[in-house]
Design an enzyme around this catalytic site. Structure first.
Site, mmCIF file in Angstrom:
data_model
loop_
_atom_site.group_PDB
_atom_site.id
_atom_site.type_symbol
_atom_site.label_atom_id
_atom_site.label_comp_id
_atom_site.label_asym_id
_atom_site.label_seq_id
_atom_site.Cartn_x
_atom_site.Cartn_y
_atom_site.Cartn_z
ATOM 1 N N GLU A 161 49.238 55.758 52.386
ATOM 2 C CA GLU A 161 49.601 54.400 52.787
ATOM 3 C C GLU A 161 48.709 53.851 53.900
ATOM 4 O O GLU A 161 48.760 54.343 55.040
ATOM 5 C CB GLU A 161 51.062 54.395 53.269
ATOM 6 C CG GLU A 161 51.542 53.029 53.735
ATOM 7 C CD GLU A 161 53.027 53.003 54.056
ATOM 8 O OE1 GLU A 161 53.602 54.069 54.319
ATOM 9 O OE2 GLU A 161 53.587 51.897 54.058
ATOM 10 N N GLU A 253 61.402 48.765 52.224
ATOM 11 C CA GLU A 253 61.286 49.435 53.522
ATOM 12 C C GLU A 253 61.284 48.316 54.560
ATOM 13 O O GLU A 253 60.232 47.811 54.966
ATOM 14 C CB GLU A 253 59.994 50.255 53.593
ATOM 15 C CG GLU A 253 59.952 51.101 54.852
ATOM 16 C CD GLU A 253 58.579 51.699 55.087
ATOM 17 O OE1 GLU A 253 58.473 52.922 55.118
ATOM 18 O OE2 GLU A 253 57.613 50.918 55.230
HETATM 19 C C1 LER Z 1 55.801 53.931 56.505
HETATM 20 O O1 LER Z 1 56.025 53.681 55.164
HETATM 21 C C2 LER Z 1 55.273 52.749 57.181
HETATM 22 O O2 LER Z 1 55.135 51.700 56.610
HETATM 23 C C3 LER Z 1 54.870 52.867 58.565
HETATM 24 O O3 LER Z 1 54.913 51.636 59.189
HETATM 25 C C4 LER Z 1 55.605 53.895 59.363
HETATM 26 O O4 LER Z 1 56.760 53.360 59.904
HETATM 27 MN MN MN Z 2 55.541 51.362 54.487
#
Ligand code: LER
Ligand code: MN
Length: 276
Positions: A161, A253
């Site tokens: 990511e 998220e």
């Molecule tokens: C994790 O998926 C993310 O997006 C980061 O900002 C960790 O908090």
């Molecule tokens: Mn994230």
């Protein structure tokens, strides 16, 4: 690259079981069974789990809980390695780096029992002054190669990511992420719309360039609230994902604002609005 929509995108919502992550962007908290039950009741396809350690997946009977609810697991986060232990995949201390690699390896194995990929987000760390950014990226790539090999040999999958500049200076865009994972077998990119909104010049164009390398999406509005609560227009992003044949999860998220239930309801309403 196929331009056809090869399958429907699916909805997912995050559950954090890590007290040290309190204040972070997760919708449901502390109780895996209750989070799964609420996700199922609202009609989500899956949950994304943020566990404190790999053993939690087994001890909590996560596989049974999701099966009973008729849900899937979209992904499993590894960030507790950083949040709880301060381990990073680029740590200068070889023993700390080994702890980080072992933690992620075990999380890959635990996630594989749920047929889910493990996410590398905050475990990637930041540049070390003594190595500089390119040198630290090289070290991150070394760690990713070890983990990609482990995933390939153990039936697991990895998601890498890119994060925004306030969380790392190693990789802020999908383009840099593409270069970092180039040639890896079991690793794909996680496109988090919140980070992208800060870093990408054009989010849809970035999605089209990354194409089939995208393995997961964090479905968040510009302010990291539920999609529908900020100023990001989801329409061109969904179209770009369709155009590259993306058929994975849109996983919320996001902050539990104004509360978990409202964030979850807003997310599923947005999902149904933009993916009727
Ligand atoms: C994790 O998926 C993310 O997006 C980061 O900002 C960790 O908090
Ligand atoms: Mn994230």
């Amino acid at each position: 690259m196929s331009k056809e929509n090869q399958g429907a995108m699916r909805s997912a919502i995050t559950i954090s079981l890590v007290p040290e992550a309190r204040g972070g962007p997760f919708v449901f908290w502390d109780d895996l069974g209750a989070g799964i039950e609420r996700a199922a009741r609202l009609g989500f396809d899956a949950v994304e789990i943020f566990p404190p350690n790999p053993e939690f997946i087994d001890h909590s009977k996560a596989a049974d809980l999701v099966a009973q609810a008729g849900l899937a697991v979209a992904a499993v986060g590894t960030g507790a390695g950083w949040v709880v232990h301060r381990w990073s995949l680029v740590a200068d201390s070889p023993s700390e780096r080994q702890h980080a690699i072992d933690f992620v390896k075990h999380m890959i194995d635990a996630a594989a029992t749920l047929r889910a990929p493990a996410i590398i987000g905050s475990m990637q760390g930041r540049s070390l002054p003594e190595l500089g950014r390119d040198g630290t990226r090289g070290r991150l790539r070394d760690s990713l190669e070890i983990l990609d090999t482990h995933a390939s040999q153990h039936g697991g999958q990895l998601l890498y990511e890119p994060l925004n500049r306030y969380e790392t200076d190693l990789c802020n865009t999908l383009d840099i992420g593409l270069r970092l994972i180039d040639g890896l077998i079991s690793t794909r990119l996680l496109a988090d719309w919140f980070h992208m909104n800060i870093e990408e010049a054009d989010l849809s164009a970035a999605i089209r360039r990354a194409g089939t390398a995208i393995g997961h999406v964090h479905f968040a509005d510009s302010n990291r609230s539920a999609v529908g609560m900020g100023h990001q227009n989801p329409e061109p992003l969904i179209q770009a994902l369709r155009d590259v044949g993306y058929s994975g999860y849109l996983s919320a998220e996001v902050f539990p604002l104004p509360d978990s239930e409202t964030a979850a309801q807003t997310t599923i309403a947005s999902f149904r609005r933009w993916l009727p």
